[in-house]
Motif scaffolding. Structure first.
Motif, mmCIF file in Angstrom:
data_model
loop_
_atom_site.group_PDB
_atom_site.id
_atom_site.type_symbol
_atom_site.label_atom_id
_atom_site.label_comp_id
_atom_site.label_asym_id
_atom_site.label_seq_id
_atom_site.Cartn_x
_atom_site.Cartn_y
_atom_site.Cartn_z
ATOM 1 N N LEU A 162 6.903 8.046 -15.112
ATOM 2 C CA LEU A 162 6.946 7.333 -13.830
ATOM 3 C C LEU A 162 5.602 7.447 -13.122
ATOM 4 O O LEU A 162 4.887 8.430 -13.345
ATOM 5 N N PRO A 163 5.246 6.475 -12.291
ATOM 6 C CA PRO A 163 6.098 5.394 -11.792
ATOM 7 C C PRO A 163 6.164 4.172 -12.713
ATOM 8 O O PRO A 163 6.739 3.161 -12.325
ATOM 9 N N CYS A 164 5.611 4.260 -13.920
ATOM 10 C CA CYS A 164 5.667 3.104 -14.826
ATOM 11 C C CYS A 164 7.035 3.030 -15.487
ATOM 12 O O CYS A 164 7.540 4.043 -16.000
ATOM 13 N N VAL A 165 7.625 1.848 -15.478
ATOM 14 C CA VAL A 165 8.912 1.644 -16.139
ATOM 15 C C VAL A 165 8.872 0.471 -17.100
ATOM 16 O O VAL A 165 9.655 0.409 -18.055
ATOM 17 N N HIS A 208 2.471 -1.131 -13.456
ATOM 18 C CA HIS A 208 2.975 -0.668 -12.157
ATOM 19 C C HIS A 208 2.277 -1.393 -11.010
ATOM 20 O O HIS A 208 2.933 -2.039 -10.193
ATOM 21 N N ALA A 209 0.928 -1.288 -10.953
ATOM 22 C CA ALA A 209 0.232 -1.938 -9.840
ATOM 23 C C ALA A 209 -1.172 -2.376 -10.244
ATOM 24 O O ALA A 209 -2.111 -2.239 -9.472
ATOM 25 N N THR A 210 -1.286 -2.820 -11.492
ATOM 26 C CA THR A 210 -2.461 -3.523 -12.025
ATOM 27 C C THR A 210 -3.761 -2.722 -12.043
ATOM 28 O O THR A 210 -4.829 -3.284 -11.942
ATOM 29 N N ALA A 211 -3.708 -1.410 -12.216
ATOM 30 C CA ALA A 211 -4.936 -0.650 -12.436
ATOM 31 C C ALA A 211 -5.398 -0.835 -13.882
ATOM 32 O O ALA A 211 -4.632 -1.266 -14.754
ATOM 33 N N SER A 212 -6.671 -0.473 -14.131
ATOM 34 C CA SER A 212 -7.243 -0.581 -15.473
ATOM 35 C C SER A 212 -6.935 0.681 -16.269
ATOM 36 O O SER A 212 -7.449 1.760 -15.959
ATOM 37 N N SER A 239 -2.996 7.691 -19.613
ATOM 38 C CA SER A 239 -2.555 7.926 -18.237
ATOM 39 C C SER A 239 -3.297 6.987 -17.311
ATOM 40 O O SER A 239 -4.531 6.895 -17.350
ATOM 41 N N CYS A 240 -2.560 6.319 -16.469
ATOM 42 C CA CYS A 240 -3.151 5.381 -15.523
ATOM 43 C C CYS A 240 -3.916 6.145 -14.436
ATOM 44 O O CYS A 240 -3.427 7.160 -13.927
ATOM 45 N N PRO A 241 -5.112 5.666 -14.079
ATOM 46 C CA PRO A 241 -5.906 6.388 -13.095
ATOM 47 C C PRO A 241 -5.374 6.273 -11.667
ATOM 48 O O PRO A 241 -5.754 7.056 -10.802
ATOM 49 N N LYS A 242 -4.487 5.307 -11.432
ATOM 50 C CA LYS A 242 -4.100 5.041 -10.040
ATOM 51 C C LYS A 242 -2.989 5.952 -9.551
ATOM 52 O O LYS A 242 -3.122 6.599 -8.507
ATOM 53 N N HIS A 243 -1.873 6.016 -10.304
ATOM 54 C CA HIS A 243 -0.748 6.849 -9.863
ATOM 55 C C HIS A 243 -0.259 7.793 -10.957
ATOM 56 O O HIS A 243 0.786 8.432 -10.801
ATOM 57 N N GLY A 244 -0.975 7.836 -12.085
ATOM 58 C CA GLY A 244 -0.637 8.809 -13.122
ATOM 59 C C GLY A 244 0.501 8.419 -14.041
ATOM 60 O O GLY A 244 0.973 9.253 -14.828
ATOM 61 N N GLY A 245 0.969 7.174 -13.978
ATOM 62 C CA GLY A 245 1.957 6.722 -14.943
ATOM 63 C C GLY A 245 1.376 6.758 -16.345
ATOM 64 O O GLY A 245 0.155 6.780 -16.527
ATOM 65 N N LYS A 246 2.260 6.779 -17.362
ATOM 66 C CA LYS A 246 1.778 6.929 -18.738
ATOM 67 C C LYS A 246 2.454 5.932 -19.674
ATOM 68 O O LYS A 246 3.622 5.568 -19.474
HETATM 69 FE FE1 FES Z 1 -0.711 2.472 -12.888
HETATM 70 FE FE2 FES Z 1 0.464 2.820 -10.510
HETATM 71 S S1 FES Z 1 -1.014 1.342 -11.061
HETATM 72 S S2 FES Z 1 0.697 4.035 -12.306
#
Ligand code: FES
Length: 101
Positions: free
Chosen positions: A79-82, A45-49, A61-68
């Motif tokens: 979402l927001p991961c697609v 989604h936006a390159t978080a670790s 679960s991504c720490p940045k926006h909670g996508g999975k």
């Molecule tokens: Fe991972 Fe946005 S960077 S959900």
């Protein structure tokens, strides 16, 4: 494609994940109740670790926006991961974790 030893088994306790770097690429190694899995560490989604997020079963679960993502397949499951994350074959050889990268 080449097999690379990335960690010892005892460095990734059950229910945990770590980040490893192979040839400049950050990868995440997960120890789930279904075994070890590996993906890119970079959220699509936006390159978080991803390894800085949380692991629940086989879902990270991504720490940045909670996508999975499902770490078994790399599929985006919330979402927001697609877009999926890349996955890598894992083998446990003795007390070592190897990835085919
Ligand atoms: Fe991972 Fe946005 S960077 S959900």
């Amino acid at each position: 494609m080449a097999w690379v030893n990335v960690a010892r088994v005892d460095e990734v306790p059950p229910g945990h994940m770590i980040k490893v770097t192979v040839d400049g690429d950050d990868l995440a190694v997960y120890h789930t109740d279904e075994g070890f899995f590996a993906t890119s560490d970079v959220c699509t989604h936006a390159t978080a670790s991803l390894s800085s997020g949380t692991l629940n079963g086989c879902i990270v679960s991504c720490p940045k926006h909670g996508g999975k993502f499902d770490v078994r397949t790399g599929a985006a499951v919330a979402l927001p991961c697609v877009f999926p994350v890349e996955t890598y074959p894992v083998e446990v050889r003795g007390d070592e974790i190897w990835l085919d990268v």
